[in-house]
Design a protein around this motif. Sequence first.
Motif, PDB file in Angstrom:
ATOM      1  N   SER A  29      67.886  50.990  51.347  1.00 48.16           N
ATOM      2  CA  SER A  29      68.254  52.009  50.355  1.00 48.16           C
ATOM      3  C   SER A  29      69.616  51.663  49.771  1.00 48.16           C
ATOM      4  O   SER A  29      70.429  50.958  50.389  1.00 48.16           O
ATOM      5  CB  SER A  29      68.310  53.377  51.022  1.00 48.16           C
ATOM      6  OG  SER A  29      69.377  53.440  51.966  1.00 48.16           O
ATOM      7  N   ALA A  30      69.871  52.167  48.583  1.00 43.31           N
ATOM      8  CA  ALA A  30      71.159  51.926  47.930  1.00 43.31           C
ATOM      9  C   ALA A  30      72.305  52.469  48.782  1.00 43.31           C
ATOM     10  O   ALA A  30      73.375  51.863  48.873  1.00 43.31           O
ATOM     11  CB  ALA A  30      71.167  52.560  46.544  1.00 43.31           C
ATOM     12  N   GLU A  31      72.072  53.596  49.434  1.00 43.73           N
ATOM     13  CA  GLU A  31      73.122  54.198  50.265  1.00 43.73           C
ATOM     14  C   GLU A  31      73.454  53.299  51.465  1.00 43.73           C
ATOM     15  O   GLU A  31      74.623  53.053  51.772  1.00 43.73           O
ATOM     16  CB  GLU A  31      72.667  55.564  50.762  1.00 43.73           C
ATOM     17  CG  GLU A  31      73.704  56.259  51.657  1.00 43.73           C
ATOM     18  CD  GLU A  31      73.171  57.546  52.269  1.00 43.73           C
ATOM     19  OE1 GLU A  31      73.910  58.161  53.050  1.00 43.73           O
ATOM     20  OE2 GLU A  31      72.016  57.921  51.963  1.00 43.73           O
ATOM     21  N   LEU A  32      72.403  52.786  52.147  1.00 43.75           N
ATOM     22  CA  LEU A  32      72.630  51.918  53.306  1.00 43.75           C
ATOM     23  C   LEU A  32      73.292  50.613  52.884  1.00 43.75           C
ATOM     24  O   LEU A  32      74.242  50.136  53.524  1.00 43.75           O
ATOM     25  CB  LEU A  32      71.304  51.637  54.013  1.00 43.75           C
ATOM     26  CG  LEU A  32      71.387  50.659  55.199  1.00 43.75           C
ATOM     27  CD1 LEU A  32      72.333  51.183  56.277  1.00 43.75           C
ATOM     28  CD2 LEU A  32      69.995  50.417  55.789  1.00 43.75           C
ATOM     29  N   ARG A  33      72.808  50.044  51.778  1.00 40.51           N
ATOM     30  CA  ARG A  33      73.391  48.796  51.296  1.00 40.51           C
ATOM     31  C   ARG A  33      74.870  48.982  50.969  1.00 40.51           C
ATOM     32  O   ARG A  33      75.715  48.139  51.292  1.00 40.51           O
ATOM     33  CB  ARG A  33      72.632  48.285  50.074  1.00 40.51           C
ATOM     34  CG  ARG A  33      73.100  46.921  49.568  1.00 40.51           C
ATOM     35  CD  ARG A  33      72.256  46.458  48.390  1.00 40.51           C
ATOM     36  NE  ARG A  33      70.865  46.284  48.770  1.00 40.51           N
ATOM     37  CZ  ARG A  33      70.385  45.191  49.364  1.00 40.51           C
ATOM     38  NH1 ARG A  33      71.210  44.193  49.662  1.00 40.51           N
ATOM     39  NH2 ARG A  33      69.103  45.106  49.653  1.00 40.51           N
ATOM     40  N   SER A  34      75.203  50.089  50.352  1.00 39.51           N
ATOM     41  CA  SER A  34      76.587  50.374  50.007  1.00 39.51           C
ATOM     42  C   SER A  34      77.440  50.513  51.271  1.00 39.51           C
ATOM     43  O   SER A  34      78.573  50.030  51.340  1.00 39.51           O
ATOM     44  CB  SER A  34      76.665  51.644  49.164  1.00 39.51           C
ATOM     45  OG  SER A  34      78.011  51.991  48.904  1.00 39.51           O
ATOM     46  N   ARG A  35      76.870  51.189  52.295  1.00 36.45           N
ATOM     47  CA  ARG A  35      77.605  51.395  53.533  1.00 36.45           C
ATOM     48  C   ARG A  35      77.871  50.052  54.237  1.00 36.45           C
ATOM     49  O   ARG A  35      78.961  49.784  54.740  1.00 36.45           O
ATOM     50  CB  ARG A  35      76.817  52.336  54.446  1.00 36.45           C
ATOM     51  CG  ARG A  35      77.588  52.830  55.662  1.00 36.45           C
ATOM     52  CD  ARG A  35      76.723  53.728  56.524  1.00 36.45           C
ATOM     53  NE  ARG A  35      76.086  54.782  55.718  1.00 36.45           N
ATOM     54  CZ  ARG A  35      74.813  55.100  55.809  1.00 36.45           C
ATOM     55  NH1 ARG A  35      74.031  54.464  56.655  1.00 36.45           N
ATOM     56  NH2 ARG A  35      74.314  56.050  55.049  1.00 36.45           N
ATOM     57  N   VAL A  36      76.835  49.193  54.286  1.00 39.12           N
ATOM     58  CA  VAL A  36      76.982  47.875  54.920  1.00 39.12           C
ATOM     59  C   VAL A  36      78.009  47.039  54.179  1.00 39.12           C
ATOM     60  O   VAL A  36      78.892  46.405  54.782  1.00 39.12           O
ATOM     61  CB  VAL A  36      75.617  47.149  54.975  1.00 39.12           C
ATOM     62  CG1 VAL A  36      75.812  45.685  55.399  1.00 39.12           C
ATOM     63  CG2 VAL A  36      74.678  47.862  55.925  1.00 39.12           C
ATOM     64  N   ASP A  37      77.913  46.998  52.860  1.00 41.03           N
ATOM     65  CA  ASP A  37      78.857  46.201  52.069  1.00 41.03           C
ATOM     66  C   ASP A  37      80.293  46.668  52.279  1.00 41.03           C
ATOM     67  O   ASP A  37      81.227  45.856  52.365  1.00 41.03           O
ATOM     68  CB  ASP A  37      78.499  46.282  50.581  1.00 41.03           C
ATOM     69  CG  ASP A  37      77.216  45.523  50.252  1.00 41.03           C
ATOM     70  OD1 ASP A  37      76.799  44.699  51.090  1.00 41.03           O
ATOM     71  OD2 ASP A  37      76.653  45.760  49.165  1.00 41.03           O
ATOM     72  N   ALA A  38      80.488  47.988  52.369  1.00 41.03           N
ATOM     73  CA  ALA A  38      81.840  48.522  52.553  1.00 41.03           C
ATOM     74  C   ALA A  38      82.421  48.087  53.898  1.00 41.03           C
ATOM     75  O   ALA A  38      83.597  47.715  54.006  1.00 41.03           O
ATOM     76  CB  ALA A  38      81.814  50.044  52.453  1.00 41.03           C
ATOM     77  N   ILE A  39      81.574  48.096  54.943  1.00 42.17           N
ATOM     78  CA  ILE A  39      82.059  47.691  56.274  1.00 42.17           C
ATOM     79  C   ILE A  39      82.335  46.193  56.318  1.00 42.17           C
ATOM     80  O   ILE A  39      83.325  45.739  56.908  1.00 42.17           O
ATOM     81  CB  ILE A  39      81.038  48.115  57.351  1.00 42.17           C
ATOM     82  CG1 ILE A  39      81.067  49.631  57.496  1.00 42.17           C
ATOM     83  CG2 ILE A  39      81.334  47.434  58.689  1.00 42.17           C
ATOM     84  CD1 ILE A  39      80.006  50.195  58.413  1.00 42.17           C
ATOM     85  N   LEU A  40      81.488  45.409  55.672  1.00 38.70           N
ATOM     86  CA  LEU A  40      81.712  43.958  55.649  1.00 38.70           C
ATOM     87  C   LEU A  40      82.972  43.604  54.870  1.00 38.70           C
ATOM     88  O   LEU A  40      83.581  42.560  55.100  1.00 38.70           O
ATOM     89  CB  LEU A  40      80.505  43.242  55.046  1.00 38.70           C
ATOM     90  CG  LEU A  40      79.231  43.244  55.897  1.00 38.70           C
ATOM     91  CD1 LEU A  40      78.103  42.540  55.153  1.00 38.70           C
ATOM     92  CD2 LEU A  40      79.467  42.574  57.240  1.00 38.70           C
ATOM     93  N   ASP A  41      83.371  44.457  53.943  1.00 39.20           N
ATOM     94  CA  ASP A  41      84.588  44.216  53.161  1.00 39.20           C
ATOM     95  C   ASP A  41      85.860  44.594  53.916  1.00 39.20           C
ATOM     96  O   ASP A  41      86.959  44.238  53.494  1.00 39.20           O
ATOM     97  CB  ASP A  41      84.540  44.991  51.838  1.00 39.20           C
ATOM     98  CG  ASP A  41      83.578  44.371  50.843  1.00 39.20           C
ATOM     99  OD1 ASP A  41      83.265  43.172  51.010  1.00 39.20           O
ATOM    100  OD2 ASP A  41      83.137  45.074  49.911  1.00 39.20           O
TER     101      ASP A  41
END
Length: 548
Positions: free
Chosen positions: A139-151
Amino acid sequence: ELRCTSALDERSGAYYGLGQARTTLRPSLLLCTSGTAAANYFPAVVEASEAGVPLIVLSADRPPERLGCGANQTTDQIGLYGNKVRFFANLGEPRGDAPSLRAARRVVAQAVSEAMGGKPGPVHINAQARKPLEPVPASAELRSRVDAILDEPLTQLYRVRPLEPVFVEQVPPLVLDTVADALDSAARPVILCGPGDLRNAMFVDALDELAERSGAVVLAETTSQFRCWAKSRALGAFDAIWRSESGRSMCVPDFVLQLGENPISKGWEQLCEAQQIRRIVVHPWKWADPSSSAEAIVQADVGSFLSALSGVRYDTARRDPDFMAAFEWAESAVWDEVSAILDGAGDALTQGGAARAVLDAVPDPSALVLGNSLAIRDVDTWVPPSTKLLTVYSQRGVSGIDGLVSGAAGAASWVERATTLLIGDVSFLHDINGLQLASEVIGPLVIVVVNNGGGRIFEQLPIAKGGDETWLSYFTTPHDADLAGAASLHGCQFRRVSTVTGLQESLELAYAGEGCSVIEAVVPAQSALNQGRDLLARVERALRREGA
């Protein structure tokens, strides 16, 4: 940016990753499904643990409710490798909340850190998951959450001991003075170099400087990285010298500085049994003292310690000039006898002649991988120190014969020059599946299989002297395998030779091409036994004459 390789056989794939890690000094990542797949990694995990090679296993697993109920492809994988790993983490089932994702990222950082730590080795991460296992769009929400943590910035880890060999460790003055004083107080000091990793080769100059300043005799096995370099001043015949009674009498040191792993040399073992010799061992992390007689263990990077020790001022007036002269004379005498034996065999290929022909032919520079049992000993026995720039790989963690072809393929996959594997026939047959990975190497990767019809090292052990011939075969494991068929299975070039000239010509053709070539060097079954006995007898006579 990952370089991905698919292996048909998990055991072979694990040794391939191990060979890569020996070359890069960085962990390779092993991925597998659940069940026996991860268990097939275990031999390489054991080798990595004992040899201090970084490796990361990421195993897939079934969810908790499937354990202990007969579910397909399911076994308990928690702590599968026991104490053979430096770190274990069970990720559990995937969760998408921020704390869980952040923890998963931290576990990965911990695993990599422990794999490359002060005591490097394998680590294991186990990942459980339920069906459906097929990829599904996030989902867009999960992808956004993962990307934020990886950053988010990674946690920085600062170690007193640096991991990069280009940095030189600071050796505490007290430790340095202790070793320098022991070295300087000796009349007959020896620096004995056992198996070591590729970083040692960066410090040949430091070892040369230390030997020059201290007046110590340098003795090096091929796997030490100190014996096959242009500036190396190491002597290499000490095994044959110390295996003779006369040699153990005329070439006895009063202090030994041992660098790296315990030497393979049988002569060194015999000398330790016969003499009480003051000894200090330097190893990055291991207690490398199987004789339990070392005065001190220095846990330090070998190269860094050499650099520091080479800067000390020594009083060489205390040295016994006759000791170095005797060792250098004995060294020359041994290689004269080696040449006489090999020349006497003419063009007929023998166990010792095969090792000598291979080392004479390997390109300069290049990578050399040595199999266990006879291969690694043959090179030390029949090949003098060389000015060729050779990086030498070996599996001395637990000295197994498994995975040697795969390990050589892994090393060759990162080496930008020729790679040569010298291996025995039983070791080769044990890892035929490794040819799948070897066939994918651009190379040239040249595998020389010395075929003496079985594990002939056992004919040189006590088991062959007082035992019944009818059960010696259970140790030597003779065979009638067609090695050409094994090579053709994966499209490797193959040649069979039984003469020195044939081996030389085959090596020249193999190095001129690309890809993997298998050369079967057929030698008489007992040539290793007979040549070895002949050499020791000749050395004993030569040294006895000199002593008289």
